[in-house]
Design a protein around this motif. Structure first.
Motif, PDB file in Angstrom:
ATOM      1  N   HIS A  76       0.580 -58.603   8.904  1.00  0.00           N
ATOM      2  CA  HIS A  76       0.490 -57.215   9.355  1.00  0.00           C
ATOM      3  C   HIS A  76       1.285 -56.299   8.412  1.00  0.00           C
ATOM      4  N   PHE A  77       2.283 -56.847   7.729  1.00  0.00           N
ATOM      5  CA  PHE A  77       3.032 -56.064   6.733  1.00  0.00           C
ATOM      6  C   PHE A  77       2.144 -55.743   5.532  1.00  0.00           C
ATOM      7  N   ALA A  78       1.359 -56.735   5.099  1.00  0.00           N
ATOM      8  CA  ALA A  78       0.418 -56.508   3.990  1.00  0.00           C
ATOM      9  C   ALA A  78      -0.640 -55.487   4.400  1.00  0.00           C
ATOM     10  N   HIS A  79      -1.116 -55.569   5.645  1.00  0.00           N
ATOM     11  CA  HIS A  79      -2.095 -54.587   6.133  1.00  0.00           C
ATOM     12  C   HIS A  79      -1.527 -53.172   6.046  1.00  0.00           C
ATOM     13  N   LYS A  80      -0.274 -53.022   6.434  1.00  0.00           N
ATOM     14  CA  LYS A  80       0.373 -51.702   6.387  1.00  0.00           C
ATOM     15  C   LYS A  80       0.456 -51.211   4.940  1.00  0.00           C
ATOM     16  N   ALA A  81       0.902 -52.068   4.046  1.00  0.00           N
ATOM     17  CA  ALA A  81       1.025 -51.667   2.632  1.00  0.00           C
ATOM     18  C   ALA A  81      -0.331 -51.299   2.048  1.00  0.00           C
ATOM     19  N   TRP A  82      -1.357 -52.065   2.383  1.00  0.00           N
ATOM     20  CA  TRP A  82      -2.702 -51.791   1.872  1.00  0.00           C
ATOM     21  C   TRP A  82      -3.215 -50.472   2.427  1.00  0.00           C
ATOM     22  N   HIS A  83      -2.987 -50.249   3.726  1.00  0.00           N
ATOM     23  CA  HIS A  83      -3.419 -49.005   4.382  1.00  0.00           C
ATOM     24  C   HIS A  83      -2.775 -47.794   3.715  1.00  0.00           C
ATOM     25  N   GLU A  84      -1.526 -47.946   3.291  1.00  0.00           N
ATOM     26  CA  GLU A  84      -0.788 -46.830   2.689  1.00  0.00           C
ATOM     27  C   GLU A  84      -1.116 -46.616   1.215  1.00  0.00           C
ATOM     28  N   THR A  85      -1.694 -47.614   0.547  1.00  0.00           N
ATOM     29  CA  THR A  85      -1.916 -47.492  -0.900  1.00  0.00           C
ATOM     30  C   THR A  85      -3.384 -47.379  -1.308  1.00  0.00           C
ATOM     31  N   SER A  86      -4.307 -47.725  -0.436  1.00  0.00           N
ATOM     32  CA  SER A  86      -5.731 -47.673  -0.760  1.00  0.00           C
ATOM     33  C   SER A  86      -6.364 -46.459  -0.093  1.00  0.00           C
ATOM     34  N   SER A  87      -7.030 -45.629  -0.866  1.00  0.00           N
ATOM     35  CA  SER A  87      -7.689 -44.459  -0.267  1.00  0.00           C
ATOM     36  C   SER A  87      -8.815 -44.894   0.674  1.00  0.00           C
ATOM     37  N   ALA A  88      -9.489 -46.000   0.352  1.00  0.00           N
ATOM     38  CA  ALA A  88     -10.570 -46.503   1.206  1.00  0.00           C
ATOM     39  C   ALA A  88     -10.002 -47.043   2.517  1.00  0.00           C
ATOM     40  N   VAL A  89      -9.012 -47.907   2.438  1.00  0.00           N
ATOM     41  CA  VAL A  89      -8.442 -48.533   3.635  1.00  0.00           C
ATOM     42  C   VAL A  89      -7.609 -47.522   4.422  1.00  0.00           C
ATOM     43  N   GLY A  90      -7.112 -46.511   3.772  1.00  0.00           N
ATOM     44  CA  GLY A  90      -6.366 -45.465   4.448  1.00  0.00           C
ATOM     45  C   GLY A  90      -7.174 -44.727   5.504  1.00  0.00           C
TER      46      GLY A  90
END
Length: 187
Positions: A76-90
């Motif tokens: 879930h930590f990786a999910h948070k980091a990805w959500h914050e850094t990817s415009s698509a996943v954001g």
């Protein structure tokens, strides 16, 4: 053995959703339609395009009473980091589940054991917790949220109209079929 019409096995995982860590269990799926969308991993290539496609249609899923859950073996930590850094996943508003023990991926029969990642598996689950559709792709083949929405509408229709079936390419409002002896050989 097919997972169709089987009941989701009990599970409890951490997840990331809109700035918060939450817990998601099999009980969260009951009482409404749900879609579990397994994907190989965060910070990859096809995965963000799929999650963005789902995010772009999230209002349509919600209008059908469906909650979407993205699932990978990442934390879930990786999910948070990805959500914050990817415009698509954001763009993602639905929960991203962390299947770190791989049990959920095993239970849904999508785990690639030697890689510790999931295949691209999509599961539509009815309000009673029964799996109504299963679609599994190789890791390099992306999915389409519009087609998933069509399948959900069909699953919801046949659930509400026992005895009717939806033919190929059925769209909401189109004719259905009522299987009977009189229909044999007429299609």
């Amino acid at each position: 053995m097919s997972l169709i019409n089987s009941t989701v096995k009990p599970f409890k995982v951490n997840a990331y959703r809109q700035g918060k860590f939450i817990e998601v269990t099999d009980e969260d799926l009951k009482g409404r339609w749900s879609v579990l969308v397994f994907y190989p991993g965060d910070f990859t290539f096809v995965c963000p395009t799929e999650l963005e496609d789902l995010a772009n249609h999230y209002d349509e899923f919600q209008a059908l009473g469906v909650e979407v859950y993205g699932v990978s073996t990442d934390s879930h930590f990786a999910h948070k980091a990805w959500h914050e850094t990817s415009s698509a996943v954001g763009k993602v508003q639905y929960p991203l589940l962390a299947d770190m023990t791989h049990q959920l991926s095993r239970d849904f029969e999508v785990l690639i054991e030697e890689d510790g990642q999931a295949l691209r598996g999509t599961f539509v689950i009815d309000p009673e917790g029964r799996i109504r559709t299963v679609e599994v792709h190789d890791t390099g083949i992306g999915r389409d949220a519009v087609e998933l929405l069509r399948k959900i509408r069909a699953a919801q229709y046949i659930t509400a109209h026992p005895g009717e079936v939806c033919p190929a390419k059925w769209e909401e409002g189109a004719e259905t079929l009522t299987p009977s002896l009189d229909l044999v050989g007429k299609i």
